[in-house]
Write an enzyme that holds these catalytic residues in place. Structure first.
Site, PDB file in Angstrom:
ATOM      1  N   TYR A 215       9.022 -20.027   0.361  1.00  0.00           N
ATOM      2  CA  TYR A 215       8.900 -18.617  -0.006  1.00  0.00           C
ATOM      3  C   TYR A 215       7.460 -18.267  -0.356  1.00  0.00           C
ATOM      4  O   TYR A 215       6.635 -19.155  -0.621  1.00  0.00           O
ATOM      5  CB  TYR A 215       9.826 -18.270  -1.188  1.00  0.00           C
ATOM      6  CG  TYR A 215       9.426 -18.909  -2.491  1.00  0.00           C
ATOM      7  CD1 TYR A 215       8.492 -18.295  -3.326  1.00  0.00           C
ATOM      8  CD2 TYR A 215       9.962 -20.125  -2.886  1.00  0.00           C
ATOM      9  CE1 TYR A 215       8.105 -18.881  -4.520  1.00  0.00           C
ATOM     10  CE2 TYR A 215       9.586 -20.725  -4.076  1.00  0.00           C
ATOM     11  CZ  TYR A 215       8.644 -20.101  -4.891  1.00  0.00           C
ATOM     12  OH  TYR A 215       8.247 -20.681  -6.058  1.00  0.00           O
TER      13      TYR A 215
ATOM     14  N   ARG B  30      -7.531   4.391  23.507  1.00  0.00           N
ATOM     15  CA  ARG B  30      -7.284   3.216  22.666  1.00  0.00           C
ATOM     16  C   ARG B  30      -6.000   3.472  21.893  1.00  0.00           C
ATOM     17  O   ARG B  30      -5.580   4.618  21.757  1.00  0.00           O
ATOM     18  CB  ARG B  30      -8.448   2.992  21.695  1.00  0.00           C
ATOM     19  CG  ARG B  30      -8.656   4.144  20.761  1.00  0.00           C
ATOM     20  CD  ARG B  30      -9.861   3.957  19.890  1.00  0.00           C
ATOM     21  NE  ARG B  30     -10.088   5.171  19.115  1.00  0.00           N
ATOM     22  CZ  ARG B  30     -11.226   5.467  18.518  1.00  0.00           C
ATOM     23  NH1 ARG B  30     -12.251   4.668  18.634  1.00  0.00           N
ATOM     24  NH2 ARG B  30     -11.350   6.566  17.824  1.00  0.00           N
TER      25      ARG B  30
ATOM     26  N   CYS C  87       2.372 -18.698  -5.379  1.00  0.00           N
ATOM     27  CA  CYS C  87       2.403 -17.578  -6.316  1.00  0.00           C
ATOM     28  C   CYS C  87       1.010 -17.060  -6.647  1.00  0.00           C
ATOM     29  O   CYS C  87       0.858 -16.161  -7.457  1.00  0.00           O
ATOM     30  CB  CYS C  87       3.151 -17.938  -7.576  1.00  0.00           C
ATOM     31  SG  CYS C  87       2.346 -19.241  -8.512  1.00  0.00           S
TER      32      CYS C  87
ATOM     33  N   ARG D 154     -23.020   4.102  24.403  1.00  0.00           N
ATOM     34  CA  ARG D 154     -22.133   4.073  23.225  1.00  0.00           C
ATOM     35  C   ARG D 154     -21.835   2.642  22.821  1.00  0.00           C
ATOM     36  O   ARG D 154     -21.739   1.752  23.667  1.00  0.00           O
ATOM     37  CB  ARG D 154     -20.808   4.774  23.549  1.00  0.00           C
ATOM     38  CG  ARG D 154     -21.001   6.114  24.195  1.00  0.00           C
ATOM     39  CD  ARG D 154     -19.681   6.743  24.586  1.00  0.00           C
ATOM     40  NE  ARG D 154     -19.029   7.348  23.449  1.00  0.00           N
ATOM     41  CZ  ARG D 154     -17.844   7.946  23.517  1.00  0.00           C
ATOM     42  NH1 ARG D 154     -17.168   7.979  24.645  1.00  0.00           N
ATOM     43  NH2 ARG D 154     -17.324   8.494  22.450  1.00  0.00           N
TER      44      ARG D 154
ATOM     45  N   MET E 286     -23.781   2.503  15.462  1.00  0.00           N
ATOM     46  CA  MET E 286     -24.313   3.597  16.256  1.00  0.00           C
ATOM     47  C   MET E 286     -23.210   4.106  17.160  1.00  0.00           C
ATOM     48  O   MET E 286     -22.518   3.323  17.800  1.00  0.00           O
ATOM     49  CB  MET E 286     -25.473   3.123  17.123  1.00  0.00           C
ATOM     50  CG  MET E 286     -26.225   4.310  17.670  1.00  0.00           C
ATOM     51  SD  MET E 286     -27.219   3.913  19.086  1.00  0.00           S
ATOM     52  CE  MET E 286     -26.051   4.247  20.386  1.00  0.00           C
TER      53      MET E 286
ATOM     54  N   GLY F 144     -19.591   3.488  11.442  1.00  0.00           N
ATOM     55  CA  GLY F 144     -20.647   2.778  10.715  1.00  0.00           C
ATOM     56  C   GLY F 144     -21.671   2.242  11.687  1.00  0.00           C
ATOM     57  O   GLY F 144     -22.824   2.062  11.347  1.00  0.00           O
TER      58      GLY F 144
ATOM     59  N   LYS G  11     -13.602  -0.263  23.752  1.00  0.00           N
ATOM     60  CA  LYS G  11     -13.907   0.872  24.628  1.00  0.00           C
ATOM     61  C   LYS G  11     -14.121   0.396  26.058  1.00  0.00           C
ATOM     62  O   LYS G  11     -13.553   0.948  27.007  1.00  0.00           O
ATOM     63  CB  LYS G  11     -15.165   1.563  24.102  1.00  0.00           C
ATOM     64  CG  LYS G  11     -15.330   2.966  24.569  1.00  0.00           C
ATOM     65  CD  LYS G  11     -16.514   3.623  23.850  1.00  0.00           C
ATOM     66  CE  LYS G  11     -16.169   3.969  22.424  1.00  0.00           C
ATOM     67  NZ  LYS G  11     -17.331   4.242  21.586  1.00  0.00           N
TER      68      LYS G  11
ATOM     69  N   HIS H 245     -14.631  12.991  10.985  1.00  0.00           N
ATOM     70  CA  HIS H 245     -14.866  11.663  10.401  1.00  0.00           C
ATOM     71  C   HIS H 245     -13.969  11.437   9.188  1.00  0.00           C
ATOM     72  O   HIS H 245     -13.284  10.415   9.075  1.00  0.00           O
ATOM     73  CB  HIS H 245     -16.345  11.538  10.013  1.00  0.00           C
ATOM     74  CG  HIS H 245     -16.673  10.233   9.368  1.00  0.00           C
ATOM     75  ND1 HIS H 245     -16.644  10.055   8.003  1.00  0.00           N
ATOM     76  CD2 HIS H 245     -16.987   9.040   9.902  1.00  0.00           C
ATOM     77  CE1 HIS H 245     -16.955   8.806   7.720  1.00  0.00           C
ATOM     78  NE2 HIS H 245     -17.176   8.167   8.855  1.00  0.00           N
TER      79      HIS H 245
ATOM     80  N   SER I 188       4.890 -24.817  -6.895  1.00  0.00           N
ATOM     81  CA  SER I 188       4.454 -23.474  -6.543  1.00  0.00           C
ATOM     82  C   SER I 188       2.926 -23.529  -6.484  1.00  0.00           C
ATOM     83  O   SER I 188       2.278 -23.936  -7.450  1.00  0.00           O
ATOM     84  CB  SER I 188       4.922 -22.488  -7.611  1.00  0.00           C
ATOM     85  OG  SER I 188       4.440 -21.214  -7.282  1.00  0.00           O
TER      86      SER I 188
HETATM   87  C1  PEP Z   1      -2.838 -19.266  -9.748  1.00  0.00           C
HETATM   88  O1  PEP Z   1      -3.691 -19.927 -10.338  1.00  0.00           O
HETATM   89  O2  PEP Z   1      -2.808 -19.113  -8.525  1.00  0.00           O
HETATM   90  C2  PEP Z   1      -1.786 -18.573 -10.511  1.00  0.00           C
HETATM   91  C3  PEP Z   1      -0.822 -17.934  -9.896  1.00  0.00           C
HETATM   92  O3  PEP Z   1      -1.910 -18.569 -11.861  1.00  0.00           O
HETATM   93  P1  PEP Z   1      -2.879 -17.594 -12.668  1.00  0.00           P
HETATM   94  O4  PEP Z   1      -3.407 -16.589 -11.719  1.00  0.00           O
HETATM   95  O5  PEP Z   1      -2.057 -16.992 -13.741  1.00  0.00           O
HETATM   96  O6  PEP Z   1      -3.900 -18.550 -13.171  1.00  0.00           O
END
Ligand code: PEP
Ligand code: MG
Length: 890
Positions: free
Chosen positions: A867, A355, A847, A99, A110, A108, A29, A471, A780
């Site tokens: 990836y 804003r 992963c 403000r 003031m 949340g 602000k 709100h 991975s």
């Molecule tokens: C991990 O441990 O990050 C994973 C992908 O395997 P899981 O969540 O199945 O243990």
């Protein structure tokens, strides 16, 4: 020299210091007020106390520094000379608003105290200078009411009650019917309430008032409501808030005065049309509080809604014309849609705030794509601007247009999307219902910041009162929750836990559906249809794909999930957790037989039953993923997870195996572990029961060969060994997989390419990654387990104590949601690096759940992973976040 603690703006102030326009220093602000003043827009003069002062105040035990006190006094004289009035002057008093203003807007905390500087003496001065005694006393009672609520922490209901009684006694309906004398009497009553409840008289010293308000703003940074909001929105605890003190301008000085809020484009749809609400003869809070129903800003909007009260364009053409000019100027200046607060005081327009406006995901996409078309921003800016997490709103189903709708009532379409669930009437109940897995719709007269946790727990929000900028509407849009506001056909009996919607009597727990796109409230659950992934979404995603370096895969283990993930743009499977396939009702018996077998023969016979099932699973997945890489993880969880749970299960298994129930129970007991997460799981299963992994590898290769033969499109199976800690484990299991591959290829008379690799999810694996890479062609990062094992925090038990950790700033975010880059990140970085040294073409991915979290994705870009892999609905989020990460890295 120490940095400034206070920055004056407006009037004759200079706005040259770059710190003043830095949101980190002066809050959103404050920075924007200075920016608007510096480009010549009409901003009432004021000053901003920095966020740094708030942090200092909170850290050093809630005291103001002498420096701050004298800087504020100096800055006050800036306002006084700019408006030609003095603070506390009983003849012609300066009044100010106070403000809060953090770096990002934060319900949340003031919010606002208006009319500060009024007391028993200055109110008379205001009456004389304004020539309006009624206005002066109304302003004074508003001030006492607001100050008592937000600064003194008194129950605002007491004041509202006193006002209601005063109206009733006089037979009045609206506040506007009260005269100067009525307000004067009420001020007296309000002051007695304060004295009674607070134990001291209402402060008459204007400086005491000011410092009380400043203190309240600082303290509100650490209020429970603010903490909840910060946690939900990943706002670090150490940012602090700025305080803005600004000369009052009055929208309630009669029929030529007004106050309003506006957006330069429609925040719900993204349409290029001014959008907003205003009220004649009102103060700012009246618009947002939903007490009076606001009027439309433009004639078109009024006509579209079929509303009667004149739009601002019609009622105040001059001020509106000026406002429209300011809209265009601001949009061109900020190159983004602006959310504006303004006041018209006796015909003159004043800007109180601007804003970048919160918007729905749909609107964000439309605006980003259109602004590129308009030449306002570049494609890169468009991609950088859309919040990846907001896409979530678009990826979920909407109501089936052909489904029957039993519409009970219609309110305002405050936040789009479809939501169905059980009615709940307060935020706590919403949380309770949601925690037991119920979908709920929170129904309230209107919402306040205290309801945020319930809004979060709900699928959708319905309010009886409040406009499009109430709100409920603002917060719901920000959270991506569908919301219908101002549905006057809703009346709630909280005590009886019942409500009426239109002519229908309902009770808590009954099901309704909301359509946030048109404001309809419907009885029961209305069916939905899948989202539209073309249009603006498709365009922006195309731009994002062209900008990103990392690939995006999915964590999926059913053909349906794979299909969905491909629609969302997945470029392969990053994690197929094979254990989920074992829970199928048909299979679980064979799985249990396998686990409880005491000799290899019985185990092999159970595995023989599972083999064709697994082969079928993989074949179906490979068909969907035609030609794409598919990382399939061999069995990982502790075996006892599959064990029979109750007597019925045991009896069923006894029938199937010919073994006695007692015998089976004893065997199950033997498998019990104290710390299963650190126990007999992951590759340890493959080492001790190689037949299990052999069966799985065989199923994978047989399926791959079959799909290659039938479709000609061979998948690329990447066989992944979980929870490896040592090179030797991987060496043994890789040899097993290679052996099975060779056998199957000979049997099938064909071959498919495949890789064998490992998860890096134990600190030892990360430390020894250089060596482990000699045995594996890919890594991975299983950052779920890696976080658990690095922090020594159980992923299944952490929810109980991590929230206070985040509140106290020990972690900026839950490390299971957003990667602990400093700690766990070091292991990832190091392992990636040493893996690459051993094997320059090693494939690296992630992963763990972090693969779908934008901040963690940015880290993956930094350490050059190939990836990220995310659950299907997160795939588009990951695509966009990966593009943003690549842009940031440039
Ligand atoms: C991990 O441990 O990050 C994973 C992908 O395997 P899981 O969540 O199945 O243990
Ligand atoms: Mg794991």
């Amino acid at each position: 020299m120490s940095e400034k603690t206070v920055y004056p703006f407006g009037g004759s102030a200079s706005h040259d210091d770059t710190r003043q326009k830095d949101k980190e220093v002066t809050g959103g602000k404050g920075a924007n007020l200075a920016e608007m003043a510096s480009i010549g827009l009409p901003v009432p003069p004021g000053f901003t106390i920095t966020t740094e002062e708030c942090v200092r105040y909170l850290q050093e035990g809630a005291d103001f520094s002498d420096g701050l006190r004298s800087d504020v006094a100096k800055a006050l004289t800036h306002i006084e000379s700019a408006v030609g009035k003095s603070f506390g002057d009983s003849a012609d008093p300066l009044l100010v608003s106070v403000r809060s203003g953090a770096r990002v807007s934060m319900p949340g905390m003031m919010d606002t105290v208006l009319n500060l500087g009024l007391n028993d003496a200055t109110v008379e001065g205001l009456a004389t200078t304004s020539g309006d005694e009624r206005f002066a006393w109304d302003s004074y009672r508003r001030f006492i009411q607001m100050y008592s609520d937000v600064v003194l922490g008194l129950d605002h209901g007491l004041f509202e009650e006193a006002l209601e009684i005063a109206k009733e006694d006089n037979g009045f309906y609206a506040d506007t019917e009260l005269s100067a004398d009525d307000w004067k009497t009420l001020v007296g009553e309000f002051k007695s309430i304060v004295e009674q409840e607070w134990g001291k008289p209402f402060p008459q010293d204007v400086n005491e008032q000011l410092w009380g308000a400043i203190r309240a703003v600082f303290d509100s940074w650490d209020s429970d409501r603010a903490k909840v909001y910060r946690r939900l929105n990943d706002i670090p605890a150490d940012w602090g808030t700025a305080v803005n003190v600004q000369a009052m301008v009055f929208g309630n000085m009669g029929e030529t005065s007004a106050t309003g809020v506006a957006f330069t484009r429609d925040p719900a749809t993204g349409e290029r049309a001014y959008y907003g609400e205003y009220l004649i003869n009102a103060q700012g809070e009246d618009v947002v509080a939903g007490i009076r129903t606001p009027q439309y800003l433009t004639k078109v909007a009024r006509e579209n809604a079929g509303a009667k009260p004149l739009s601002m364009e019609e009622a105040m053409p001059d001020a509106y014309g000026e406002l429209a000019r300011v809209f265009d100027l601001l949009e061109n200046h900020y190159r983004d849609m602006q959310d504006i607060e303004f006041t018209v005081e006796r015909g003159k327009l004043w800007m109180l705030q601007t804003r970048s406006g919160k918007r729905t995901a749909k609107a964000a996409l439309k605006m980003a794509v259109e602004m590129v078309g308009e030449g306002l921003i570049t494609k890169e800016e468009a991609v950088a601007r859309v919040d990846p997490m907001a896409l979530d709103q678009l990826l979920h189903p909407t109501l089936d247009p052909d489904a029957e709708r039993s519409v009970l009532t219609t309110g305002l379409p405050a936040s789009p999307g479809a939501a169905s669930g059980k009615i709940v009437l307060d935020a706590d109940t919403a949380e309770v219902f949601a925690s037991r897995g119920d979908k709920v719709i929170l129904v309230r007269v209107e919402t306040s910041p205290e309801d945020i946790h319930g809004m979060h727990a709900a699928q959708g929000i319905l309010t009886a009162r409040g406009g499009m900028t109430s709100h409920a509407a603002v917060v719901a849009r920000g959270m991506g929750r569908p919301c219908v506001s101002g549905a006057s056909g809703v009346s709630i009996d909280r005590a009886g836990r019942t409500l009426r919607i239109g002519s229908q009597e309902l009770k808590e727990g009954d099901e309704i559906t909301l359509d946030g796109a048109n404001g309809q409230v419907m009885l029961g659950i209305v069916p939905t249809v899948d989202p539209e992934l073309a249009g603006d979404f498709g365009t922006l995603m195309e731009w994002a794909d062209a900008l990103r370096r990392m690939r995006v895969r999915t964590n999926a283990e059913t053909p349906d999930d794979c299909r969905m993930a491909r629609q969302f743009g997945a470029e392969g499977i990053g994690l197929c957790r094979t254990e989920h396939m074992f829970f199928d009702a048909r299979r679980i018996r064979a799985v249990r037989q396998m686990i409880l077998a005491e000799d290899e023969k019985t185990r092999l016979s159970a595995l023989d039953q599972l083999l064709p099932e697994q082969r079928g699973d993989f074949a179906a997945i490979f068909e969907v993923m035609a030609g794409l890489p598919c990382t399939i993880r061999l069995l990982d969880p502790p075996l006892h997870e599959f064990l029979p749970h109750n007597d019925e299960d045991f009896e069923d298994l006894a029938d199937a195996t010919g073994l006695g129930v007692d015998h089976l129970k004893r065997r199950a007991d033997e498998l019990h572990e104290f710390n299963p997460m650190l126990g007999h799981r992951g590759c340890r299963l493959g080492i001790t029961f190689p037949e299990i992994y052999e069966m799985q590898a065989r199923a994978i290769f047989e399926a791959a060969c079959a799909v290659q033969k039938s479709s000609g499109e061979a998948p690329l199976p990447e066989i992944m060994i979980p929870l490896v800690a040592t090179r030797k484990e991987l060496a043994i299991l890789r040899a097993l997989v290679d052996r099975v591959a060779k056998t199957v290829f000979e049997e099938q008379g064909t071959e498919v390419a495949y890789l064998v690799g490992t998860m890096i999810e134990l600190p030892r694996a990360a430390l020894m990654a250089g060596e482990i890479a000699e045995e594996g062609e890919f890594f991975s990062f299983g950052t779920n387990d890696l976080t658990q094992t690095t922090l020594g925090v159980s992923r299944d038990d952490s929810a109980k104590f991590l929230a206070p950790y985040v509140d106290k700033g020990i972690f900026a975010r839950d490390p299971f949601v957003s990667l602990d880059v400093e700690g766990v990140g070091q292991l990832v970085d190091m392992a990636a690096e040493s893996g690459r040294v051993t094997r320059p073409d090693i494939k690296l991915g992630i992963c763990g759940e972090h693969g779908g979290d934008p901040a963690s994705i940015a880290f993956c870009e930094e350490v050059n992973l190939d990836y990220v892999s995310a659950s299907p609905y997160r795939v588009p989020i990951a695509r966009l976040a990966a593009a943003q990460a690549a842009l940031a890295a440039d």
